[in-house]
Scaffold this motif. Structure first.
Motif, PDB file in Angstrom:
ATOM      1  N   GLU A 186     -12.003 -14.223  19.836  1.00 17.24           N
ATOM      2  CA  GLU A 186     -12.254 -13.875  18.468  1.00 17.24           C
ATOM      3  C   GLU A 186     -12.062 -15.047  17.684  1.00 17.24           C
ATOM      4  O   GLU A 186     -12.793 -15.653  16.538  1.00 17.24           O
ATOM      5  CB  GLU A 186     -11.247 -12.851  18.017  1.00 17.24           C
ATOM      6  CG  GLU A 186     -11.688 -11.563  18.483  1.00 17.24           C
ATOM      7  CD  GLU A 186     -10.881 -10.268  18.261  1.00 17.24           C
ATOM      8  OE1 GLU A 186      -9.746 -10.427  17.894  1.00 17.24           O
ATOM      9  OE2 GLU A 186     -11.351  -9.164  18.411  1.00 17.24           O
TER      10      GLU A 186
ATOM     11  N   HIS B  90      -7.573  -8.079  14.480  1.00 14.81           N
ATOM     12  CA  HIS B  90      -7.387  -7.765  16.073  1.00 14.81           C
ATOM     13  C   HIS B  90      -6.779  -8.755  16.697  1.00 14.81           C
ATOM     14  O   HIS B  90      -5.849  -8.406  17.613  1.00 14.81           O
ATOM     15  CB  HIS B  90      -9.019  -7.842  16.445  1.00 14.81           C
ATOM     16  CG  HIS B  90      -9.885  -6.895  15.856  1.00 14.81           C
ATOM     17  ND1 HIS B  90     -11.329  -6.784  16.143  1.00 14.81           N
ATOM     18  CD2 HIS B  90      -9.406  -5.368  15.141  1.00 14.81           C
ATOM     19  CE1 HIS B  90     -11.855  -5.527  15.339  1.00 14.81           C
ATOM     20  NE2 HIS B  90     -10.737  -5.120  14.849  1.00 14.81           N
TER      21      HIS B  90
ATOM     22  N   GLU C  11     -11.426  -9.640  12.723  1.00 21.97           N
ATOM     23  CA  GLU C  11     -11.194 -10.230  13.866  1.00 21.97           C
ATOM     24  C   GLU C  11      -9.769 -10.562  13.760  1.00 21.97           C
ATOM     25  O   GLU C  11      -8.981 -10.980  14.669  1.00 21.97           O
ATOM     26  CB  GLU C  11     -11.957 -11.142  14.175  1.00 21.97           C
ATOM     27  CG  GLU C  11     -13.669 -10.996  14.556  1.00 21.97           C
ATOM     28  CD  GLU C  11     -13.965  -9.766  15.807  1.00 21.97           C
ATOM     29  OE1 GLU C  11     -12.878  -9.540  16.199  1.00 21.97           O
ATOM     30  OE2 GLU C  11     -14.859  -9.786  16.191  1.00 21.97           O
TER      31      GLU C  11
ATOM     32  N   GLU D 280     -15.285  -2.487  16.502  1.00 23.53           N
ATOM     33  CA  GLU D 280     -16.183  -3.307  17.201  1.00 23.53           C
ATOM     34  C   GLU D 280     -17.623  -2.712  16.940  1.00 23.53           C
ATOM     35  O   GLU D 280     -18.579  -3.274  17.213  1.00 23.53           O
ATOM     36  CB  GLU D 280     -15.704  -3.772  18.631  1.00 23.53           C
ATOM     37  CG  GLU D 280     -14.736  -4.773  18.742  1.00 23.53           C
ATOM     38  CD  GLU D 280     -14.989  -6.107  18.099  1.00 23.53           C
ATOM     39  OE1 GLU D 280     -15.910  -6.479  17.986  1.00 23.53           O
ATOM     40  OE2 GLU D 280     -14.043  -6.575  17.470  1.00 23.53           O
TER      41      GLU D 280
ATOM     42  N   HIS E 184      -9.624  -0.899  17.961  1.00 21.32           N
ATOM     43  CA  HIS E 184     -10.622  -1.969  18.388  1.00 21.32           C
ATOM     44  C   HIS E 184     -11.895  -1.425  18.669  1.00 21.32           C
ATOM     45  O   HIS E 184     -13.091  -2.068  17.947  1.00 21.32           O
ATOM     46  CB  HIS E 184     -10.059  -2.801  19.539  1.00 21.32           C
ATOM     47  CG  HIS E 184     -10.571  -4.306  19.500  1.00 21.32           C
ATOM     48  ND1 HIS E 184     -11.501  -4.729  20.506  1.00 21.32           N
ATOM     49  CD2 HIS E 184     -10.792  -5.155  18.454  1.00 21.32           C
ATOM     50  CE1 HIS E 184     -11.729  -5.911  20.386  1.00 21.32           C
ATOM     51  NE2 HIS E 184     -11.260  -6.164  19.108  1.00 21.32           N
TER      52      HIS E 184
HETATM   53 FE   LIG Z   1     -12.297  -7.694  17.509  1.00 23.68          FE
END
Ligand SMILES: [Fe+2]
Ligand SMILES: [Fe+2]
Length: 292
Positions: A78, A112, A109, A189, A185
């Motif tokens: 990421e 994440h 991101e 995504e 996630h």
């Molecule tokens: Fe991600």
């Protein structure tokens, strides 16, 4: 082909509607005794002679280390994607929907990466970083990727790790915290994949033949390097196994090879359809373990 502006506008609305989902993760939930940290069938040694010699506690411990390695790989890739997306945005209309969606993606991101870091700490594991040469190689080469390489590499890293997370989030044998992280996630995504596929299709239609030839090779090599470091041998040392012997069994494990191929199927099919994998690059994808 979908209009990239319209896709970006739709994705911006979807991101706004699901903002804050990660704030609902219950970080205080304690781990369940004996529960897996990923479905056992996804552990690299599953079914090997070494696996047969391990008791349940050691197998679960290996699943914990391998989940930490996947989450670490998630953070590292990421960070790489953010650099590439930064360059994509800097060369565009700074306020249109595609730039605003790319900015939104960088924001997601970032969350994440924070979420994976928190998961690794909660599992009381260390982060697994790729070898220094991979980091160095990326800083030297990442300026060459262009729009095709940027979105192909984005798509590759997102789609290859999608299946394990989808199976983990539905699997009741897996720790609830891991399942929650995977669910957040996977949902976010799915939007990134849609953006990358649209941008990539658009970029391929407008690129010169010479550029496509360079990007095909570059993306193929990247897939090979990316997959070569997917599971570091140090995970085996962390559970008291000989890293070289364990890695050898994992790489030769027909079960593990099959799940990697299944993980690569969607990305390889799509990249082949749009002409980014031609028969001449197929060997990289085979060596990466993602194509038969
Ligand atoms: Fe991600
Ligand atoms: Fe993403």
């Amino acid at each position: 082909m979908h209009d990239p502006q319209l896709v970006a506008e739709r994705l911006l609305r979807a991101s706004a509607a699901s903002a804050g989902v990660d704030a609902r993760i219950d970080w205080d939930a304690s781990f369940e005794e004996g529960a897996w940290f990923m479905p056992p069938e996804w552990v690299s040694l599953y079914g090997t002679p070494l696996w047969q010699s391990m008791d349940h506690t050691s197998r679960v411990e290996l699943s914990r280390q391998e989940m930490a390695a996947l989450a670490s790989g998630g953070i590292w890739t990421e960070l790489c994607l953010m650099q590439m997306l930064g360059r994509y945005m800097a060369g565009r209309d700074l306020i249109d929907a595609r730039t605003r969606y790319a900015l939104t993606e960088v924001g997601e991101e970032t969350r994440h990466s924070l979420m994976f870091a928190r998961l690794i700490s909660a599992m009381r594991c260390r982060a697994y970083t790729p070898p220094g040469y991979v980091n160095h190689l990326f800083s030297l080469t990442n300026v060459v990727y262009g729009r095709i390489g940027t979105f192909a590499v984005t798509l590759l890293s997102e789609e290859v790790n999608d299946l394990v997370q989808r199976e983990a989030m539905k699997d009741e044998r897996v720790q609830p915290l891991v399942r929650q992280v995977c669910r957040v996630h996977v949902t976010e995504e799915a939007r990134h994949v849609s953006f990358a596929r649209t941008e990539l299709t658009h970029a391929m239609r407008t690129a010169s033949a010479a550029n496509v030839r360079v990007q095909r090779e570059l993306v193929g090599v990247t897939a090979f390097v990316f997959m070569a470091h997917r599971m570091p041998a140090t995970v085996y040392r962390a559970v008291g196994l000989d890293p070289a012997a364990a890695r050898q069994q994992a790489l030769a494990n027909p079960h593990y090879r099959e799940i990697l191929r299944r993980s690569g199927h969607k990305a390889v099919t799509f990249l082949t359809e749009i002409g980014l994998i031609s028969p001449r690059q197929r060997h990289w994808w085979r060596r990466a373990g993602l194509a038969p």
